[in-house]
Design a protein around this motif. Structure first.
Motif, PDB file in Angstrom:
ATOM      1  N   ILE A  99       3.255   9.436   0.312  1.00  0.00           N
ATOM      2  CA  ILE A  99       2.881   7.632   1.023  1.00  0.00           C
ATOM      3  C   ILE A  99       2.381   7.011   0.274  1.00  0.00           C
ATOM      4  O   ILE A  99       2.794   6.606  -0.070  1.00  0.00           O
ATOM      5  N   THR A 102       4.632   4.695  -2.274  1.00  0.00           N
ATOM      6  CA  THR A 102       4.772   3.321  -2.360  1.00  0.00           C
ATOM      7  C   THR A 102       4.301   2.172  -2.961  1.00  0.00           C
ATOM      8  O   THR A 102       4.374   0.864  -2.687  1.00  0.00           O
ATOM      9  N   LEU A 148       6.684   1.667  -5.723  1.00  0.00           N
ATOM     10  CA  LEU A 148       7.894   1.604  -5.366  1.00  0.00           C
ATOM     11  C   LEU A 148       7.899  -0.360  -5.644  1.00  0.00           C
ATOM     12  O   LEU A 148       8.028  -1.248  -5.890  1.00  0.00           O
ATOM     13  N   PHE A 149       6.435  -0.410  -4.943  1.00  0.00           N
ATOM     14  CA  PHE A 149       5.612  -2.126  -5.014  1.00  0.00           C
ATOM     15  C   PHE A 149       5.815  -2.423  -6.230  1.00  0.00           C
ATOM     16  O   PHE A 149       6.206  -3.666  -6.459  1.00  0.00           O
ATOM     17  N   VAL A 176       9.517   6.470  -6.763  1.00  0.00           N
ATOM     18  CA  VAL A 176       9.665   7.619  -5.867  1.00  0.00           C
ATOM     19  C   VAL A 176      10.213   8.914  -5.767  1.00  0.00           C
ATOM     20  O   VAL A 176       9.192   9.553  -5.300  1.00  0.00           O
ATOM     21  N   SER A 206       7.482  -1.331  12.716  1.00  0.00           N
ATOM     22  CA  SER A 206       8.083  -1.176  11.682  1.00  0.00           C
ATOM     23  C   SER A 206       9.670  -2.745  11.679  1.00  0.00           C
ATOM     24  O   SER A 206      10.234  -3.091  10.772  1.00  0.00           O
ATOM     25  N   VAL A 265       7.014  -2.325   1.581  1.00  0.00           N
ATOM     26  CA  VAL A 265       5.814  -1.764   1.143  1.00  0.00           C
ATOM     27  C   VAL A 265       4.245  -1.286   2.369  1.00  0.00           C
ATOM     28  O   VAL A 265       3.754  -0.516   1.744  1.00  0.00           O
ATOM     29  N   THR A 266       4.574  -1.813   3.500  1.00  0.00           N
ATOM     30  CA  THR A 266       4.022  -1.697   4.126  1.00  0.00           C
ATOM     31  C   THR A 266       4.106  -0.904   5.292  1.00  0.00           C
ATOM     32  O   THR A 266       2.626  -0.536   6.051  1.00  0.00           O
ATOM     33  N   ARG A 267       5.077  -0.761   5.454  1.00  0.00           N
ATOM     34  CA  ARG A 267       5.336   0.009   6.618  1.00  0.00           C
ATOM     35  C   ARG A 267       4.627   1.692   6.357  1.00  0.00           C
ATOM     36  O   ARG A 267       4.395   2.010   7.703  1.00  0.00           O
ATOM     37  N   PRO A 268       5.329   1.902   5.181  1.00  0.00           N
ATOM     38  CA  PRO A 268       4.393   3.685   4.913  1.00  0.00           C
ATOM     39  C   PRO A 268       3.033   3.828   5.453  1.00  0.00           C
ATOM     40  O   PRO A 268       2.315   4.304   6.236  1.00  0.00           O
TER      41      PRO A 268
END
Length: 220
Positions: free
Chosen positions: A33, A37, A40-41, A56, A169, A182-185
């Motif tokens: 996670i 993340t 990806l960000f 990822v 979400s 980027v914040t959901r995980p």
């Protein structure tokens, strides 16, 4: 809970060490996670979505290869998390859509929520089936009225948690696709950790008060 012993009047449930399980959980969280993340960000706003999704997938593969090469175990939770993450990233990459990457776990959480709540409603809590894979308990204990009631309560908690996860979400997407991506995980991981803590505390409290059941710390 890792082992058991029956006596003439009570069932003794031995509790395993919490610290190793906690460390293992944190490690899986970081590997599946936190790091993906961050990658990806970092790449989403620099190199683009495609490179971020490739990073990822590459990271998940690297973690599995390194663990295997170093002789470290590959826990089922890690394999499941890495597999789901790679599947999401691959589908989003093929469709060139960040929205697909975000919405897949939303629908998954909603479906799990309905499954948990539905199984509790019909008196067949799915947590019992899952518990058999992780907890060593005598078969008859799964038919104990108090234990089944506890499993039903835990199943309802997880069902509500998954519905909240899906709603959270979707709410994050109102702040923008990138923000939700980027914040959901992290928020989902925190909610899952909170749910685990609540269920564990509730289970221990209930078992301590349950007649005929005794908890005992496993010897070192």
């Amino acid at each position: 809970m890792t082992s058991h012993r029956d006596t003439a009047h009570e069932v003794v449930i031995e509790l395993g060490k919490v610290r190793p399980q906690l460390i293992r959980g944190i490690r899986v969280f970081v590997e599946t996670i936190a790091v993906p993340t961050v990658l990806l960000f970092a790449l989403l706003y620099t190199a683009g979505l495609g490179w971020g999704l490739c990073a990822v997938i590459g990271w998940c593969g690297l973690v599995l290869v390194l663990r295997r090469a170093l002789g470290h175990p590959l826990p089922s939770t890690l394999l499941l998390s890495a597999g789901m993450l790679c599947g999401r990233a691959a589908m989003a990459l093929v469709l060139s859509s960040a929205l697909v990457y975000v919405l897949q776990p939303v629908f998954g959480s909603a479906l799990l929520g309905v499954l948990f709540l539905g199984s509790a409603a019909i008196g067949r809590p799915i947590v019992i089936r899952l518990a058999r894979d992780f907890v060593s308990l005598p078969a008859h204990l799964f038919h104990h009225d108090g234990i089944r009631r506890l499993f039903t309560q835990v199943t309802v908690v997880w069902g509500v948690s998954r519905i909240l996860d899906a709603g959270m979400s979707l709410g994050l997407l109102h702040w923008g696709l990138g923000f939700g991506l980027v914040t959901r995980p992290f928020f989902s991981g925190l909610l899952s950790a909170l749910t685990i803590g609540v269920c564990a505390a509730w289970a221990l409290r209930t078992l301590r008060r349950m007649p005929g059941v005794k908890l005992r710390l496993r010897p070192a």
